[in-house]
Structure formats: C-alpha cells, structure tokens
Design an enzyme around this catalytic site. Structure first.
Site, mmCIF file in Angstrom:
data_model
loop_
_atom_site.group_PDB
_atom_site.id
_atom_site.type_symbol
_atom_site.label_atom_id
_atom_site.label_comp_id
_atom_site.label_asym_id
_atom_site.label_seq_id
_atom_site.Cartn_x
_atom_site.Cartn_y
_atom_site.Cartn_z
ATOM 1 C CB CYS A 50 -24.763 24.923 -9.085
ATOM 2 S SG CYS A 50 -25.756 25.870 -10.254
ATOM 3 C CB CYS A 82 -24.124 28.448 -9.762
ATOM 4 S SG CYS A 82 -25.746 28.054 -9.101
#
Length: 148
Positions: A70, A67
């Site tokens: 993230c 991600c």
C-alpha cells in the site's frame, strides 16, 4: 456532509488552495484556474458524500497503515490523480478505520482499487501496480464504461 479539506499546491502556478473533500464541481486554482489534484480521505461516515456523490469518476484506494505494498503504490496513485486533475478523484480508505466499507465492497486484500462513476463500481483491481499499469487499467476501465 464532511467539511474536511486539504491544502493543495497548484501544479501550474504554485498557489496554495483549499480543496474540500466533497463539492458539487471540480477543484480549480483560485489564481490561474488550472485543475487541481483531488485527493481525499474517507471513512464509513463520509464515503457517500466524498465518493458516491462525486461529479467525476473516483478511484478508491482501500489500504492499511501496516501494508507495505500500500505504501509502495500510494505515490503512483497520487501521481495519477495529479495527471488526471479535473478528470479523476482519488479517495483513500483505511480499511482498519472503515470496517463497514471494507465489508460492503468485500475487500479481502490490500491494496484494493475500485473505480466508481456516479457511485457505481466500474472496475476492481487488487495488489500494487506501477504507474504505467495503473494508467492503463484506469483508462481501459473508464473507456469501457463510457462505450457501453
């Protein structure tokens, strides 16, 4: 109980300290007694000890290695944990390695942030945010819960 620990440099004096993933109190520098940032990883098998039994509020970061957002928000979360040493614990949960926790907290997107106090959810936020927005969200959420 988990026995994993991280070595953390004290932001005040620089001494390296061993900080356990789970403990009854809050981590302090062995030399100068300054509060230390408390940043730990947790999974399905360690979350109860690491997060739910924490003596201070916990900011849970549900994230994934694949991600991009993230990876972008992670430094801001670590900065916030450093700023709130002794007041807030950052617990990072890799959703791919903790499917039961992801299901339990209905994590549908990453990053998803969850604030817990005494194991009870206080607030939830999905998506990456800059440090100023993270600070404001955490303060507002923790303030609301303490005022009833």
């Amino acid at each position: 109980m988990t026995d994993s620990a991280r070595i953390v440099g004290c932001p005040q004096c620089g001494r390296r300290n061993r900080v356990p993933a789970a403990a009854a109190g809050r981590p302090r520098c062995a030399q100068c007694r300054h509060w230390l940032p408390w940043i730990v990883d947790a999974g399905d098998d360690t979350f109860a000890d690491v997060a739910e039994k924490s003596s201070i509020p916990v900011l849970v970061d549900f994230w994934a290695t694949w991600c991009g957002p993230c990876r972008m928000v992670s430094p801001a979360l670590e900065q916030l944990a450093g700023e709130r040493s002794g007041e807030l614990k950052l617990v990072k949960v890799d959703v791919d390695r903790a499917p039961s926790l992801s299901q339990r907290y209905a994590v549908r997107a990453v990053p998803t942030l969850l604030l817990l106090r005494e194991g009870k959810p206080l607030g939830r936020q999905s998506g990456a945010m800059p440090i100023a927005a993270l600070r404001a969200w955490a303060d507002e959420t923790l303030g609301k819960s303490s005022n009833g």
